[in-house]
Design a protein around this motif. Structure first.
Motif, PDB file in Angstrom:
ATOM      1  N   TRP A  84       1.208  -1.307  -0.020  1.00  0.00           N
ATOM      2  CA  TRP A  84       0.282  -0.101  -0.136  1.00  0.00           C
ATOM      3  C   TRP A  84       0.783   1.637  -0.061  1.00  0.00           C
ATOM      4  O   TRP A  84       1.533   1.297   0.989  1.00  0.00           O
ATOM      5  N   SER A 102      -1.764  -3.231   5.377  1.00  0.00           N
ATOM      6  CA  SER A 102      -0.008  -3.807   5.311  1.00  0.00           C
ATOM      7  C   SER A 102       0.298  -4.179   6.159  1.00  0.00           C
ATOM      8  O   SER A 102       1.251  -5.378   6.174  1.00  0.00           O
ATOM      9  N   PRO A 109       3.801   0.220   4.621  1.00  0.00           N
ATOM     10  CA  PRO A 109       3.498   0.992   3.813  1.00  0.00           C
ATOM     11  C   PRO A 109       4.163   2.026   3.230  1.00  0.00           C
ATOM     12  O   PRO A 109       4.833   1.868   3.642  1.00  0.00           O
TER      13      PRO A 109
END
Length: 386
Positions: A84, A102, A109
């Motif tokens: 992400w 995540s 992330p």
């Protein structure tokens, strides 16, 4: 009781570690906790998010580890899991859920460096696509969450090759926080950008209805025209405000707990259609008018896709609606032409009584840190002008 630790969410790496501990029973995290904040919160609480949304009414929403996990797991079941990009403030539920998802996916992330811009979005995205950025060398599926204003900025810059390539790199771009204007959705589709429209709130641990369809663990019904939501991702309530908790959460005759969204809508053959806030209504000439419905129609007009519609006192009708838009969004047509186009669209869909009275162009719309329009500030500014 568990300890509560305030945080400013500036460091996503440190926040990921702190959130992992909070989800595992460690100290709960508090975001935006202005004023007096308790040292301890009820067991099971993982996060407390102070939010006023666009209404200006402060609330401290308490979310359990179970609720946050349930939301992230339901999202993964619907759209898949991967890596992400964090393009929203982590102190708001949409940004926070990027980190929770995540964690559940076992990934880290990537946060934008500096302010959001097409350049920073493209650079961060393309860096995630390099095999050297992943321990296994394999590139995972990419995801991110945006608000419509961010999406609009990116689409406007899509003539730049790297920006368009970055947008197309995502398996899904979740868009929420406010209604997605149809012109933006159509433009994204034409460019091959995969969007998922989300609906939800902090009280539902973020988006829980995707493209009109509730996530698998979510139930939606209407009571007196108001949408209500049930599911394991519901907040425990409002910290220190039992009265507001009792008002917005209830149990039915089967013991199922429901969140009262305050939004009007309907469920049509399993598809949820949101009409707007129940309290965002004016009475003009004795007729109730939903400003949210007017705003959705106004945003179909080229140059007004980011406009906000607010209500003001009116000597003749009691109340009237006003369109407020950023001057930089205006196209070649005059202000009078844009207003006339907007009034025609609204009249065709809702009737002549719902037509906006004025169009006000400003240098920039006031926004909250979450990226949503600050409707209360916009309303106050218009009232002073009026």
């Amino acid at each position: 009781m568990v300890a509560l630790r305030s945080t400013d969410a500036d460091d996503p790496v440190a926040l990921r570690d702190a959130l992992a501990r909070a989800l595992d029973g460690g100290p709960a995290l508090g975001f935006g906790m202005l004023g007096e904040a308790p040292d301890r919160v009820p067991d099971g609480t993982a996060v407390v998010i102070a939010t006023s949304g666009s209404s200006g009414i402060p609330k401290r929403v308490a979310l359990s580890a179970e609720a946050l996990r349930a939301s992230a797991e339901a999202t993964a079941a619907r759209i898949g899991g991967g890596r992400w990009l964090l393009a929203l403030p982590a102190g708001y539920v949409a940004g926070l859920q990027v980190i929770v998802r995540s964690l559940l996916a076992g990934t880290h992330p990537i946060a934008l460096q500096g302010r959001f811009s097409p350049e920073s979005f493209a650079e961060s995205t393309l860096a995630m696509l390099r095999p050297s950025a992943h321990a296994s060398g394999a590139i995972p599926e990419l995801y991110t969450s945006l608000v419509p204003a961010q999406l609009s900025t990116l689409l406007e810059a899509s003539a730049d090759g790297p920006v368009l390539a970055a947008l197309r790199a995502y398996r899904a771009i979740l868009v929420g926080g406010q209604a997605l204007p149809e012109p933006l959705r159509d433009r994204a589709a034409d460019l091959g950008v995969r969007l998922v429209r989300t609906y939800g709130s902090t009280e539902t641990s973020g988006g829980c209805i995707y493209d009109g369809t509730p996530l698998d663990t979510v139930a939606v019904r209407t009571v007196d025209g108001e949408l209500r939501i049930a599911g394991p991702m519901l907040a425990d309530g409002y910290l220190g405000d039992g009265e507001l908790t009792a008002k917005n959460f209830s149990r039915d005759e089967h013991g199922i707990r429901w969140y009262h969204t305050g939004d009007l809508g309907l469920v049509d053959d399993g598809t949820v259609r949101v009409h707007g806030r129940a309290d965002n209504v004016i009475v003009s000439g004795g007729i109730n008018i939903s400003l949210d419905r007017v705003e959705r129609l106004v945003r179909r007009v080229p140059g007004l896709t980011g406009a906000v519609v607010v209500g003001v006192p009116d000597e003749r009708w009691g109340e009237a609606s006003v369109i407020v838009a950023a001057r930089g969004d205006a196209l070649r047509r005059s202000e009078a032409e844009q207003l006339a186009h907007a009034r025609d669209i609204v009249a065709d869909e809702l009737g002549k009584h719902a037509r906006p009275a004025r169009l006000i162009l400003v240098d920039a719309l006031d926004v909250l840190l979450s990226g949503k329009p600050d409707r209360e500030a916009i309303r106050r500014a218009v009232a002073e002008l009026h």
